[in-house]
Design an enzyme around this catalytic site. Structure first.
Site, mmCIF file in Angstrom:
data_model
loop_
_atom_site.group_PDB
_atom_site.id
_atom_site.type_symbol
_atom_site.label_atom_id
_atom_site.label_comp_id
_atom_site.label_asym_id
_atom_site.label_seq_id
_atom_site.Cartn_x
_atom_site.Cartn_y
_atom_site.Cartn_z
ATOM 1 N N TYR A 156 77.187 52.845 -4.040
ATOM 2 C CA TYR A 156 78.562 52.391 -3.799
ATOM 3 C C TYR A 156 79.539 53.580 -3.793
ATOM 4 C CZ TYR A 156 82.855 49.628 -4.579
ATOM 5 O OH TYR A 156 84.111 49.071 -4.489
ATOM 6 N N LYS A 160 81.898 55.043 -0.758
ATOM 7 C CA LYS A 160 83.360 55.117 -0.874
ATOM 8 C C LYS A 160 83.871 56.557 -0.725
ATOM 9 C CE LYS A 160 84.091 50.715 -1.367
ATOM 10 N NZ LYS A 160 84.726 49.974 -0.263
HETATM 11 P P1 NAP Z 1 84.752 40.432 -2.876
HETATM 12 O O1 NAP Z 1 85.614 39.518 -3.655
HETATM 13 O O2 NAP Z 1 83.294 40.495 -3.171
HETATM 14 O O3 NAP Z 1 84.960 40.132 -1.304
HETATM 15 C C1 NAP Z 1 84.265 40.874 -0.346
HETATM 16 C C2 NAP Z 1 84.678 40.432 1.028
HETATM 17 O O4 NAP Z 1 83.945 41.231 1.983
HETATM 18 C C3 NAP Z 1 84.346 38.971 1.304
HETATM 19 O O5 NAP Z 1 85.395 38.385 2.022
HETATM 20 C C4 NAP Z 1 83.089 39.066 2.180
HETATM 21 O O6 NAP Z 1 82.993 38.017 3.133
HETATM 22 C C5 NAP Z 1 83.346 40.360 2.930
HETATM 23 N N1 NAP Z 1 82.123 40.955 3.475
HETATM 24 C C6 NAP Z 1 81.029 41.404 2.805
HETATM 25 N N2 NAP Z 1 80.118 41.880 3.668
HETATM 26 C C7 NAP Z 1 80.642 41.744 4.928
HETATM 27 C C8 NAP Z 1 80.205 42.060 6.239
HETATM 28 N N3 NAP Z 1 79.008 42.642 6.452
HETATM 29 N N4 NAP Z 1 80.998 41.771 7.294
HETATM 30 C C9 NAP Z 1 82.221 41.185 7.090
HETATM 31 N N5 NAP Z 1 82.699 40.865 5.878
HETATM 32 C C10 NAP Z 1 81.917 41.143 4.803
HETATM 33 O O7 NAP Z 1 85.266 41.952 -3.007
HETATM 34 P P2 NAP Z 1 86.719 42.525 -3.375
HETATM 35 O O8 NAP Z 1 86.727 42.817 -4.831
HETATM 36 O O9 NAP Z 1 87.776 41.686 -2.791
HETATM 37 O O10 NAP Z 1 86.648 43.950 -2.637
HETATM 38 C C11 NAP Z 1 87.261 44.185 -1.374
HETATM 39 C C12 NAP Z 1 87.183 45.669 -1.076
HETATM 40 O O11 NAP Z 1 87.834 46.410 -2.104
HETATM 41 C C13 NAP Z 1 85.759 46.214 -1.012
HETATM 42 O O12 NAP Z 1 85.653 47.210 -0.013
HETATM 43 C C14 NAP Z 1 85.569 46.818 -2.388
HETATM 44 O O13 NAP Z 1 84.581 47.829 -2.392
HETATM 45 C C15 NAP Z 1 86.951 47.366 -2.649
HETATM 46 N N6 NAP Z 1 87.246 47.590 -4.062
HETATM 47 C C16 NAP Z 1 87.284 46.566 -4.955
HETATM 48 C C17 NAP Z 1 87.583 46.817 -6.288
HETATM 49 C C18 NAP Z 1 87.668 45.740 -7.326
HETATM 50 O O14 NAP Z 1 87.913 46.074 -8.493
HETATM 51 N N7 NAP Z 1 87.507 44.480 -7.007
HETATM 52 C C19 NAP Z 1 87.810 48.136 -6.692
HETATM 53 C C20 NAP Z 1 87.763 49.152 -5.772
HETATM 54 C C21 NAP Z 1 87.486 48.863 -4.443
HETATM 55 P P3 NAP Z 1 81.950 36.773 3.019
HETATM 56 O O15 NAP Z 1 81.983 36.294 1.605
HETATM 57 O O16 NAP Z 1 82.504 35.786 4.001
HETATM 58 O O17 NAP Z 1 80.609 37.319 3.434
#
Ligand code: NAP
Length: 248
Positions: A156, A160
């Site tokens: 991961y 990133k």
């Molecule tokens: P999440 O709740 O797990 O949601 C992930 C989203 O990505 C879902 O809508 C999922 O859609 C979609 N997705 C996954 N694989 C995909 C693909 N191959 N094609 C299209 N859509 C896809 O994650 P989140 O926490 O909101 O994270 C969003 C972003 O922020 C990510 O890039 C993550 O790495 C980054 N981030 C998050 C955090 C945190 O603390 N949460 C911190 C740093 C960075 P489906 O469910 O419809 O498949």
């Protein structure tokens, strides 16, 4: 006048979590929204109506961001449905956490493909309409662990960190075309992705956050509004941390 009036935005991975909040904030600020989902079909379809309630045009597409041909098709569809594309938010991402010793080749490949190759796929396709329009803003979702590393997240954090190098290269290549490319590095944001952490791990994270709370999707979405809007028109190649001061 709203911050994103007359802009067409595409947000990947908006069925849940941060992406969903970005789509809603963008709609609140007047943007027309195209968004994607993959496995959460019902949630994705439900978002269309939720966004339309803001009085903006909104359409969801079921599309795998990690599939090169599908990304190209998606951008073509968005341009034919909306007329142009002004803001691209590469938000879709996954985790497959485990220590390096136990990490399989599949877990490495899947995370790199979904998190990093997707950003190449969508950005490459989106730059065509953006070059035609002589403007554009690309926002890539990285993470603080892409800057500082994290045990159990070699795949991961590599994906990133890759996004950061990609973001800066694109900023240099396309600046002369008035296309901006920036990254947002969230810290600890409460979503399903972080919901898997236990109480103890959560306490450890909070100890290191000066603002003493976990972030919300809305906090990240507000930063996206800024980078998507003309308020940031002289800002490119940057990594904006949205982390409550966790990493400085
Ligand atoms: P999440 O709740 O797990 O949601 C992930 C989203 O990505 C879902 O809508 C999922 O859609 C979609 N997705 C996954 N694989 C995909 C693909 N191959 N094609 C299209 N859509 C896809 O994650 P989140 O926490 O909101 O994270 C969003 C972003 O922020 C990510 O890039 C993550 O790495 C980054 N981030 C998050 C955090 C945190 O603390 N949460 C911190 C740093 C960075 P489906 O469910 O419809 O498949």
């Amino acid at each position: 006048m709203k911050l994103l009036d007359n802009k067409v935005a595409l947000v990947t991975g908006a069925s849940r979590g941060i992406g969903r909040e970005i789509a809603k904030k963008f709609a609140e600020q007047g943007a027309s929204i195209a968004f994607t989902y993959l496995s959460s079909v019902e949630k994705g379809q439900g978002l269309e109506a939720e966004l339309a309630a803001y009085g903006v045009k909104a359409k969801g597409y079921r599309s795998d961001a990690s599939d090169y041909a599908a990304a190209e098709q998606l951008v073509n569809d968005v341009v034919s449905d909306f007329g142009t594309l002004d803001v691209l938010v590469n938000n879709a991402g996954i985790t497959r956490d485990t220590l390096l010793m136990r990490m399989s080749e599949e877990q490495w490949d899947e995370v790199l493909r979904v998190n990093l190759k997707s950003v190449f796929n969508l950005t490459k396709a989106a730059t065509k309409p953006m070059m035609r329009a002589k403007q554009g803003s690309i926002i890539n979702m990285t993470s603080v662990v892409g800057i500082m590393g994290n045990a159990g997240q070699a795949n991961y954090s590599a994906s990133k960190a890759g996004i950061i190098g990609f973001t800066k290269s694109v900023a240099k290549e396309l600046g002369s075309r008035n296309i901006r490319s920036n990254a947002i590095a969230p810290g600890f944001i409460e979503t399903e992705m972080t919901g898997e952490l236990n109480e103890k791990a959560l306490e450890e994270w909070l100890k290191n956050i000066p603002l003493k709370r976990a972030g919300q999707g809305e906090d990240v979405a507000n930063a996206c509004v800024y980078l998507g809007s003309d308020l940031s028109k002289y800002i490119t190649g940057q990594v904006l941390q949205v982390d409550g001061g966790m990493l400085m």
